[in-house]
Design an enzyme around this catalytic site. Structure first.
Site, PDB file in Angstrom:
ATOM      1  N   GLU A   1       1.344  -2.555   2.926  1.00  0.00           N
ATOM      2  CA  GLU A   1       2.387  -1.599   3.347  1.00  0.00           C
ATOM      3  C   GLU A   1       1.873  -0.173   3.516  1.00  0.00           C
ATOM      4  OE1 GLU A   1       6.406  -3.576   1.590  1.00  0.00           O
ATOM      5  OE2 GLU A   1       5.073  -2.693   0.105  1.00  0.00           O
TER       6      GLU A   1
HETATM    7  C1  ACM Z   1       3.965  -6.465  -1.607  1.00  0.00           C
HETATM    8  O1  ACM Z   1       4.951  -7.124  -1.955  1.00  0.00           O
HETATM    9  N1  ACM Z   1       4.119  -5.280  -1.036  1.00  0.00           N
HETATM   10  C2  ACM Z   1       2.612  -6.956  -1.792  1.00  0.00           C
END
Ligand code: ACM
Length: 535
Positions: free
Chosen positions: A341
């Site tokens: 992310e």
């Molecule tokens: C995640 O759940 N951002 C690895």
């Protein structure tokens, strides 16, 4: 190993009891009564590789000893661990001794049987006792977990219980399908004290989980002391989701977690999430920001807004110091760099950053682990990508991970809509999140790591991991409610041969864990999918 399941001999005494009940005669021979109460060997979670039931059972008594080899400190330590579990409930002395005797619990290390591997064991139970044999200490330890589950659930209680303490007769030969069987705890969104982590470690060990992945940093808190960057913890660790007091591990605390995990044969996988998920670090040191201005601490639950400054040299001095200090303390082979992310890091920068960060991990002799977005860059040789996609993740993204696996990247599977322990079970679950959907117990169990990711070679899969993100949980009771009973299912996917996979029989074995979890004080979710016995 093959599946050998004979009809249990328990059948005969069961008929006896039924007959006695029908005629109102209570004269059941004591041995038969004990046999009736013994749990079938095959009821264990994770399902053993091979079970052969039959023969006389063994009953622990006040004269039972735990026998270990004279010269094996490891066997003695595991014997002491077993005795600590069994003594309060049985009230027996259970001396751990190298003295020879003709019966009792025998813990034997150093078997030459290579089929047992590093974590396998053989458990033989008969009239004169139970013998657990292993090549390595981890195998002996896992065999002891099996023995616990062969005893009545009440053996887990910490006050004296009536017994009898009978283990059914037979042989288990067991070794794991995968070497990586993990559980992750996010200690950043909410901080978990050393004692809370130890409690979870003990619960993991019962199901033969062998990796504890600690998510040590995120936007909301930096939780591990780094001497060369002290404000990471004193400031960056000073809060958490919702604005509570946060907290962090001193190096002594972290070493205590490592020591305790090692005593339960778990390897700690430390994660520093980079280059996104870094607000706590950016807030602590203005110079890590491209504009030189430190943002405020963050106590919300959004993701994807923070990034280290990729062009600045100081960024790599920071990464080098952090990785070096953590690598110095950590005996395990992995350092997890996160890499998920990073929505505020341009892709070119992300790739450049991950290249340098991976090289730093290599310089300190550790193996790179990262979330599967790592495969969008250049995973170094030997890197491990942790896949956290969903059934509905795009074919393109899945293919990117599978292609990396074909090129040698190893995989740990944590599909969020199966293995994320912070997903709600259903819409009424008071804790957790639902962005990956609801994950009831059957859904969590019903997938095969060996064939899960289309196109990924079976040999690329190192195993499975069940992450617990902590936006909504901060107590052990809350962790237990979300982890149990899903964690035993993920543990079974990691340990047991694919041939044992069957929801209908699994749910019956899982139901039998209910009283054991209760006896251990585990606050589990009584899913309506599982035929729990009345308690
Ligand atoms: C995640 O759940 N951002 C690895």
């Amino acid at each position: 190993m093959s599946q050998r399941r004979r009809i249990p001999r328990l059948f005969a005494p069961l008929l006896l009891v039924a007959a006695a009940g029908a005629t109102g005669v209570a004269a059941v021979p004591a041995a038969a009564e004990q046999a009736v109460r013994a749990r079938p060997l095959g009821q264990v979670i994770p399902a053993p590789a091979s079970v052969s039931e039959g023969g006389p059972s063994y009953a622990l008594t006040g004269r039972t000893r735990i026998r270990v080899d004279e010269d094996s400190r490891e066997a003695r330590r595991i014997g002491a661990y077993l005795a600590d579990i069994l003594r309060p409930s049985t009230g027996f002395e259970l001396p751990v001794t190298a003295r020879d005797a003709k019966d009792g619990i025998r813990l034997r290390l150093g078997s030459g049987d290579t089929s047992l591997g590093d974590e396998g064991y053989r458990l033989e139970s008969g009239r004169h006792g139970v013998t657990i044999t292993a090549r390595k200490a981890a195998g002996l330890f896992h065999g002891v977990q099996t023995l616990r589950q062969l005893l009545p659930a009440s053996v887990e209680k910490d006050t004296r219980q009536p017994g009898p303490w009978t283990v059914a007769g037979g042989t288990i030969e067991d070794a794991p399908r995968y070497g990586y069987r993990g559980a992750m705890l996010d200690v950043s969104r909410h901080f978990f004290s050393v004692d809370k982590v130890k409690t979870y470690i003990d619960q993991m060990a019962l199901y033969k989980v062998n990796k504890l992945h600690l998510h040590l940093s995120d936007d909301q808190g930096w939780r591990i002391a780094i001497d060369s960057w002290p404000r990471l913890t004193t400031y960056g660790g000073s809060t958490q989701v919702g604005g509570g007091p946060g907290g962090y591990y001193t190096k002594a605390d972290y070493r205590e977690i490592l020591r305790y995990a090692a005593s339960r044969h778990l390897e700690v996988v430390p994660e520093i999430d980079l280059p996104g998920h870094t607000n706590a670090a950016l807030a602590s040191y203005a110079e890590l920001n491209c504009d030189g201005v430190a943002p405020p601490l963050y106590t919300g639950t959004k993701v994807g807004f923070s990034s280290l400054c990729v062009p600045k040299d100081i960024t790599y001095e920071f990464v080098d110091d952090v990785v070096r200090e953590i690598a110095e303390m950590t005996p395990g082979k992995y350092i997890h760099l996160g890499g998920d992310e990073a929505h505020s890091t341009p892709h070119k920068d992300y790739v450049a950053f991950m290249d340098r960060a991976q090289a730093i991990v290599g310089e300190y002799g550790k193996t790179v682990m990262g979330w599967h977005q790592l495969t969008g860059g250049n995973p170094v040789e030997g890197a491990v990508a942790q896949y956290w996609g969903l059934d509905k993740t795009s074919a393109t993204e899945k293919a990117q991970v599978a292609d990396a696996a074909k090129n040698g990247t190893k995989l740990v599977l944590s599909p969020a809509d199966r293995a994320y322990l912070d997903m709600k079970y259903d819409k009424s679950t008071p804790l957790g999140l639902a962005w990956a959907g609801y994950v009831e117990v059957q859904r969590s169990y019903d997938w095969d790591p060996g064939t899960y990711l289309p196109g990924a070679p079976a040999e690329s899969v190192l195993g499975v991991e069940a992450p617990m993100w902590s936006e909504t949980v901060w107590t052990n009771d809350q962790v237990e409610y979300m982890a149990f009973p899903r964690l035993p299912g993920i543990a079974e996917l990691g340990w047991s041969p694919a041939a044992t996979h069957d929801w209908d029989t699994y749910k019956v074995r899982l139901a039998a864990q209910g009283p054991r979890m209760s006896a251990l004080g585990i606050d589990y979710y009584r899913s309506a999918q599982v035929p729990w016995p009345a308690e």
